[in-house]
Design a protein around this motif. Structure first.
Motif, PDB file in Angstrom:
ATOM      1  N   VAL A   1       0.768  -1.185  -0.104  1.00 49.91           N
ATOM      2  CA  VAL A   1      -0.254   0.151   0.034  1.00 49.91           C
ATOM      3  C   VAL A   1       0.901   1.221  -0.053  1.00 49.91           C
ATOM      4  O   VAL A   1       2.032   1.055   0.585  1.00 49.91           O
ATOM      5  N   PRO A   2       0.418   2.380  -0.564  1.00 48.11           N
ATOM      6  CA  PRO A   2       1.355   3.550  -0.701  1.00 48.11           C
ATOM      7  C   PRO A   2       1.052   4.661   0.260  1.00 48.11           C
ATOM      8  O   PRO A   2       1.479   5.846  -0.026  1.00 48.11           O
ATOM      9  N   SER A   3       0.078   4.572   1.330  1.00 45.39           N
ATOM     10  CA  SER A   3      -0.166   5.476   2.053  1.00 45.39           C
ATOM     11  C   SER A   3      -0.496   4.989   3.709  1.00 45.39           C
ATOM     12  O   SER A   3      -0.855   3.698   3.946  1.00 45.39           O
ATOM     13  N   VAL A   4      -0.537   5.977   4.441  1.00 47.11           N
ATOM     14  CA  VAL A   4      -0.462   5.723   5.863  1.00 47.11           C
ATOM     15  C   VAL A   4      -1.958   5.288   6.208  1.00 47.11           C
ATOM     16  O   VAL A   4      -2.404   4.252   7.007  1.00 47.11           O
ATOM     17  N   LYS A   5      -3.007   5.900   5.516  1.00 46.71           N
ATOM     18  CA  LYS A   5      -4.440   5.538   5.588  1.00 46.71           C
ATOM     19  C   LYS A   5      -4.926   4.229   5.256  1.00 46.71           C
ATOM     20  O   LYS A   5      -5.404   3.429   6.015  1.00 46.71           O
ATOM     21  N   LEU A   6      -4.200   3.777   4.201  1.00 47.04           N
ATOM     22  CA  LEU A   6      -4.383   2.250   3.732  1.00 47.04           C
ATOM     23  C   LEU A   6      -3.546   1.463   4.651  1.00 47.04           C
ATOM     24  O   LEU A   6      -4.247   0.285   4.935  1.00 47.04           O
ATOM     25  N   ALA A   7      -2.377   1.636   4.854  1.00 52.61           N
ATOM     26  CA  ALA A   7      -1.760   0.709   5.948  1.00 52.61           C
ATOM     27  C   ALA A   7      -2.489   0.783   7.179  1.00 52.61           C
ATOM     28  O   ALA A   7      -2.653  -0.383   7.816  1.00 52.61           O
ATOM     29  N   ILE A   8      -3.153   1.897   7.733  1.00 55.55           N
ATOM     30  CA  ILE A   8      -3.661   1.554   9.206  1.00 55.55           C
ATOM     31  C   ILE A   8      -4.967   0.623   8.959  1.00 55.55           C
ATOM     32  O   ILE A   8      -4.964  -0.223   9.735  1.00 55.55           O
ATOM     33  N   LYS A   9      -5.700   0.734   8.030  1.00 60.86           N
ATOM     34  CA  LYS A   9      -6.659  -0.039   7.701  1.00 60.86           C
ATOM     35  C   LYS A   9      -6.281  -1.529   7.767  1.00 60.86           C
ATOM     36  O   LYS A   9      -6.928  -2.444   8.125  1.00 60.86           O
ATOM     37  N   LEU A  10      -5.139  -1.978   6.879  1.00 66.49           N
ATOM     38  CA  LEU A  10      -4.712  -3.207   6.904  1.00 66.49           C
ATOM     39  C   LEU A  10      -4.017  -3.736   8.406  1.00 66.49           C
ATOM     40  O   LEU A  10      -4.638  -4.886   8.747  1.00 66.49           O
ATOM     41  N   ILE A  11      -3.618  -2.736   8.920  1.00 64.12           N
ATOM     42  CA  ILE A  11      -2.943  -3.212  10.443  1.00 64.12           C
ATOM     43  C   ILE A  11      -4.122  -3.643  11.272  1.00 64.12           C
ATOM     44  O   ILE A  11      -3.927  -4.338  12.224  1.00 64.12           O
TER      45      ILE A  11
END
Length: 123
Positions: free
Chosen positions: A34-44
């Motif tokens: 993923v290329p962004s913090v927002k998308l990474a947080i969702k996956l985390i």
């Protein structure tokens, strides 16, 4: 080693795909990239993640906001960045860091070490 799933957070598509290839070849499962913090947080928050590989600079933001999310879930991580060590924001300097372009064996070794695995033959 496929039971270990690695989150890849990288905004440069080609670099993200290189990380994916290297880690899959070493036997890791991939979450993202993923290329962004927002998308990474969702996956985390929604995925089973064993470790993370984070670029520091992500399209005008840094991946620093991911640190507390990862720490809360006890997910080890390594920064892989084009930044020089002196350019790394001070609040991130205490964490593992690999400079781009990262050597495949160094990335795999860093993940194995974080996950408490014996060194694996790569390539």
């Amino acid at each position: 080693m496929a039971e270990f799933r690695v989150l890849v957070v990288e905004d440069e598509w080609l670099v993200a795909e290189e990380h994916r290839y290297v880690l899959e070849e070493a036997g890791f499962g991939i979450v993202g990239p993923v290329p962004s913090v927002k998308l990474a947080i969702k996956l985390i928050e929604t995925e089973a993640i064993s470790a993370a590989v984070l670029d520091i600079g992500l399209n005008g933001e840094t991946s620093a906001p991911l640190v507390p999310h990862l720490q809360h879930r006890k997910i080890p991580f390594v920064f892989v960045s084009g930044y020089t060590p002196s350019d790394v924001p001070e609040m991130l300097r205490a964490y593992p860091f690999l400079a781009k372009p990262v050597v495949a064996t160094a990335l795999v070794s860093a993940l194995n070490k974080m996950l408490g695995q014996d060194e694996q033959e790569f390539g």
